[in-house]
Scaffold this motif. Sequence first.
Motif, PDB file in Angstrom:
ATOM      1  N   THR A  40      15.486  70.806 -78.489  1.00 23.08           N
ATOM      2  CA  THR A  40      16.933  70.841 -78.279  1.00 23.08           C
ATOM      3  C   THR A  40      17.278  71.803 -77.151  1.00 23.08           C
ATOM      4  O   THR A  40      18.088  71.482 -76.273  1.00 23.08           O
ATOM      5  N   GLN A  41      16.654  72.968 -77.143  1.00 20.13           N
ATOM      6  CA  GLN A  41      16.915  73.922 -76.069  1.00 20.13           C
ATOM      7  C   GLN A  41      16.469  73.362 -74.716  1.00 20.13           C
ATOM      8  O   GLN A  41      17.149  73.565 -73.703  1.00 20.13           O
ATOM      9  N   LEU A  42      15.357  72.637 -74.692  1.00 20.70           N
ATOM     10  CA  LEU A  42      14.887  72.021 -73.452  1.00 20.70           C
ATOM     11  C   LEU A  42      15.898  70.979 -72.956  1.00 20.70           C
ATOM     12  O   LEU A  42      16.269  70.976 -71.778  1.00 20.70           O
ATOM     13  N   VAL A  43      16.352  70.114 -73.849  1.00 19.26           N
ATOM     14  CA  VAL A  43      17.317  69.073 -73.473  1.00 19.26           C
ATOM     15  C   VAL A  43      18.617  69.700 -72.994  1.00 19.26           C
ATOM     16  O   VAL A  43      19.178  69.292 -71.971  1.00 19.26           O
ATOM     17  N   VAL A  44      19.104  70.697 -73.717  1.00 22.20           N
ATOM     18  CA  VAL A  44      20.321  71.396 -73.298  1.00 22.20           C
ATOM     19  C   VAL A  44      20.140  71.973 -71.898  1.00 22.20           C
ATOM     20  O   VAL A  44      20.993  71.813 -71.024  1.00 22.20           O
ATOM     21  N   SER A  45      19.019  72.625 -71.672  1.00 19.75           N
ATOM     22  CA  SER A  45      18.754  73.231 -70.369  1.00 19.75           C
ATOM     23  C   SER A  45      18.764  72.185 -69.252  1.00 19.75           C
ATOM     24  O   SER A  45      19.397  72.392 -68.205  1.00 19.75           O
ATOM     25  N   GLU A  46      18.107  71.052 -69.482  1.00 20.00           N
ATOM     26  CA  GLU A  46      18.043  70.009 -68.443  1.00 20.00           C
ATOM     27  C   GLU A  46      19.412  69.383 -68.187  1.00 20.00           C
ATOM     28  O   GLU A  46      19.804  69.189 -67.038  1.00 20.00           O
ATOM     29  N   LEU A  47      20.147  69.061 -69.258  1.00 21.97           N
ATOM     30  CA  LEU A  47      21.456  68.412 -69.070  1.00 21.97           C
ATOM     31  C   LEU A  47      22.477  69.357 -68.439  1.00 21.97           C
ATOM     32  O   LEU A  47      23.254  68.949 -67.565  1.00 21.97           O
ATOM     33  N   VAL A  48      22.490  70.606 -68.871  1.00 21.51           N
ATOM     34  CA  VAL A  48      23.432  71.575 -68.304  1.00 21.51           C
ATOM     35  C   VAL A  48      23.064  71.878 -66.852  1.00 21.51           C
ATOM     36  O   VAL A  48      23.945  71.973 -65.990  1.00 21.51           O
ATOM     37  N   THR A  49      21.784  72.007 -66.569  1.00 17.68           N
ATOM     38  CA  THR A  49      21.351  72.235 -65.180  1.00 17.68           C
ATOM     39  C   THR A  49      21.824  71.100 -64.282  1.00 17.68           C
ATOM     40  O   THR A  49      22.367  71.344 -63.191  1.00 17.68           O
ATOM     41  N   ASN A  50      21.658  69.855 -64.733  1.00 17.84           N
ATOM     42  CA  ASN A  50      22.112  68.711 -63.924  1.00 17.84           C
ATOM     43  C   ASN A  50      23.621  68.745 -63.710  1.00 17.84           C
ATOM     44  O   ASN A  50      24.099  68.493 -62.601  1.00 17.84           O
ATOM     45  N   GLN A  90       3.557  64.112 -57.860  1.00 15.01           N
ATOM     46  CA  GLN A  90       3.632  64.815 -56.576  1.00 15.01           C
ATOM     47  C   GLN A  90       5.046  65.326 -56.280  1.00 15.01           C
ATOM     48  O   GLN A  90       5.216  66.205 -55.440  1.00 15.01           O
ATOM     49  N   ARG A  91       6.050  64.755 -56.972  1.00 16.29           N
ATOM     50  CA  ARG A  91       7.442  65.142 -56.718  1.00 16.29           C
ATOM     51  C   ARG A  91       7.701  66.520 -57.318  1.00 16.29           C
ATOM     52  O   ARG A  91       7.333  66.803 -58.449  1.00 16.29           O
ATOM     53  N   ILE A  92       8.364  67.343 -56.556  1.00 10.92           N
ATOM     54  CA  ILE A  92       8.763  68.661 -57.038  1.00 10.92           C
ATOM     55  C   ILE A  92      10.237  68.568 -57.405  1.00 10.92           C
ATOM     56  O   ILE A  92      11.081  68.247 -56.575  1.00 10.92           O
ATOM     57  N   GLY A  93      10.540  68.836 -58.667  1.00 10.00           N
ATOM     58  CA  GLY A  93      11.918  68.784 -59.126  1.00 10.00           C
ATOM     59  C   GLY A  93      12.354  67.368 -59.462  1.00 10.00           C
ATOM     60  O   GLY A  93      11.578  66.412 -59.396  1.00 10.00           O
ATOM     61  N   ARG A  94      13.610  67.250 -59.908  1.00  9.08           N
ATOM     62  CA  ARG A  94      14.236  65.980 -60.285  1.00  9.08           C
ATOM     63  C   ARG A  94      13.500  65.281 -61.435  1.00  9.08           C
ATOM     64  O   ARG A  94      13.423  64.068 -61.481  1.00  9.08           O
ATOM     65  N   HIS A  95      12.972  66.059 -62.370  1.00  8.96           N
ATOM     66  CA  HIS A  95      12.301  65.498 -63.544  1.00  8.96           C
ATOM     67  C   HIS A  95      13.152  65.644 -64.804  1.00  8.96           C
ATOM     68  O   HIS A  95      12.740  65.225 -65.878  1.00  8.96           O
ATOM     69  N   GLY A  96      14.335  66.251 -64.704  1.00 10.38           N
ATOM     70  CA  GLY A  96      15.141  66.583 -65.870  1.00 10.38           C
ATOM     71  C   GLY A  96      15.454  65.412 -66.777  1.00 10.38           C
ATOM     72  O   GLY A  96      15.179  65.446 -67.971  1.00 10.38           O
ATOM     73  N   LEU A  97      16.041  64.354 -66.234  1.00 10.65           N
ATOM     74  CA  LEU A  97      16.390  63.206 -67.066  1.00 10.65           C
ATOM     75  C   LEU A  97      15.152  62.468 -67.549  1.00 10.65           C
ATOM     76  O   LEU A  97      15.145  61.886 -68.632  1.00 10.65           O
ATOM     77  N   GLU A  98      14.102  62.496 -66.765  1.00 11.29           N
ATOM     78  CA  GLU A  98      12.831  61.902 -67.177  1.00 11.29           C
ATOM     79  C   GLU A  98      12.319  62.609 -68.441  1.00 11.29           C
ATOM     80  O   GLU A  98      11.876  61.964 -69.394  1.00 11.29           O
ATOM     81  N   ILE A  99      12.423  63.923 -68.458  1.00 10.98           N
ATOM     82  CA  ILE A  99      12.006  64.717 -69.617  1.00 10.98           C
ATOM     83  C   ILE A  99      12.906  64.415 -70.809  1.00 10.98           C
ATOM     84  O   ILE A  99      12.428  64.185 -71.919  1.00 10.98           O
ATOM     85  N   VAL A 100      14.217  64.424 -70.588  1.00 11.57           N
ATOM     86  CA  VAL A 100      15.176  64.172 -71.677  1.00 11.57           C
ATOM     87  C   VAL A 100      14.915  62.801 -72.294  1.00 11.57           C
ATOM     88  O   VAL A 100      14.841  62.659 -73.519  1.00 11.57           O
ATOM     89  N   ALA A 101      14.764  61.780 -71.468  1.00 13.29           N
ATOM     90  CA  ALA A 101      14.520  60.436 -71.985  1.00 13.29           C
ATOM     91  C   ALA A 101      13.211  60.363 -72.761  1.00 13.29           C
ATOM     92  O   ALA A 101      13.107  59.621 -73.746  1.00 13.29           O
ATOM     93  N   ALA A 102      12.228  61.148 -72.369  1.00  6.25           N
ATOM     94  CA  ALA A 102      10.923  61.120 -73.043  1.00  6.25           C
ATOM     95  C   ALA A 102      10.962  61.786 -74.415  1.00  6.25           C
ATOM     96  O   ALA A 102      10.275  61.336 -75.331  1.00  6.25           O
ATOM     97  N   VAL A 103      11.762  62.833 -74.589  1.00  2.00           N
ATOM     98  CA  VAL A 103      11.732  63.580 -75.856  1.00  2.00           C
ATOM     99  C   VAL A 103      12.858  63.196 -76.811  1.00  2.00           C
ATOM    100  O   VAL A 103      12.793  63.517 -77.994  1.00  2.00           O
ATOM    101  N   ALA A 104      13.862  62.497 -76.325  1.00  2.00           N
ATOM    102  CA  ALA A 104      15.014  62.165 -77.167  1.00  2.00           C
ATOM    103  C   ALA A 104      14.756  60.900 -77.985  1.00  2.00           C
ATOM    104  O   ALA A 104      14.084  59.980 -77.528  1.00  2.00           O
ATOM    105  N   GLU A 105      15.313  60.879 -79.190  1.00  2.91           N
ATOM    106  CA  GLU A 105      15.279  59.675 -80.016  1.00  2.91           C
ATOM    107  C   GLU A 105      16.160  58.602 -79.390  1.00  2.91           C
ATOM    108  O   GLU A 105      15.876  57.416 -79.498  1.00  2.91           O
ATOM    109  N   ASP A 106      17.240  59.024 -78.770  1.00  3.45           N
ATOM    110  CA  ASP A 106      18.192  58.134 -78.131  1.00  3.45           C
ATOM    111  C   ASP A 106      18.808  58.896 -76.966  1.00  3.45           C
ATOM    112  O   ASP A 106      18.992  60.117 -77.044  1.00  3.45           O
ATOM    113  N   PHE A 107      19.113  58.190 -75.887  1.00  5.32           N
ATOM    114  CA  PHE A 107      19.664  58.819 -74.691  1.00  5.32           C
ATOM    115  C   PHE A 107      20.556  57.794 -74.002  1.00  5.32           C
ATOM    116  O   PHE A 107      20.151  56.653 -73.806  1.00  5.32           O
TER     117      PHE A 107
END
Length: 135
Positions: A40-50, A90-107
């Motif tokens: 939850t803290q990871l998802v919050v961090s990624e969504l708020v950062t975006n 190889q991409r640096i950055g822009r992985h936030g939503l990729e991470i959220v979609a991977a760990v969330a039950e629904d997105f």
Amino acid sequence: MQLSGDTSCIAAARRLAADFLTRASTEQHVVVSAHALGLTQLVVSELVTNARRHAPGPALMELRIADSTVEVTVQDSVPVRPTIHASDPQRIGRHGLEIVAAVAEDFYVRLEETGKRVTAHIALTDGPVPRPQEP
């Protein structure tokens, strides 16, 4: 929670999420695993950062318990659907939503006239939800 314009709001949002789940556990007897708290803290961090990085003006974060998940919603002022980029180690950055979609039950993303609402549901337990034992 209204999120301020500087990056300190990201850490504050993570603390708020941890406090919210701790209170839900202690006051409402909601079962919350340590893994769920971390995700939850990871998802919050990624969504708020975006939201802070890509949208001018204020952003809002809402947390609520929904069935056996914690629902994390971040609302910002840009009415454009965010892009989940294809996996690229190889991409640096822009992985936030990729991470959220991977760990969330629904997105999902809901576009509105004044911006968008990005919502993720995180399972509160690591396995089947325990049922209360009958007396």
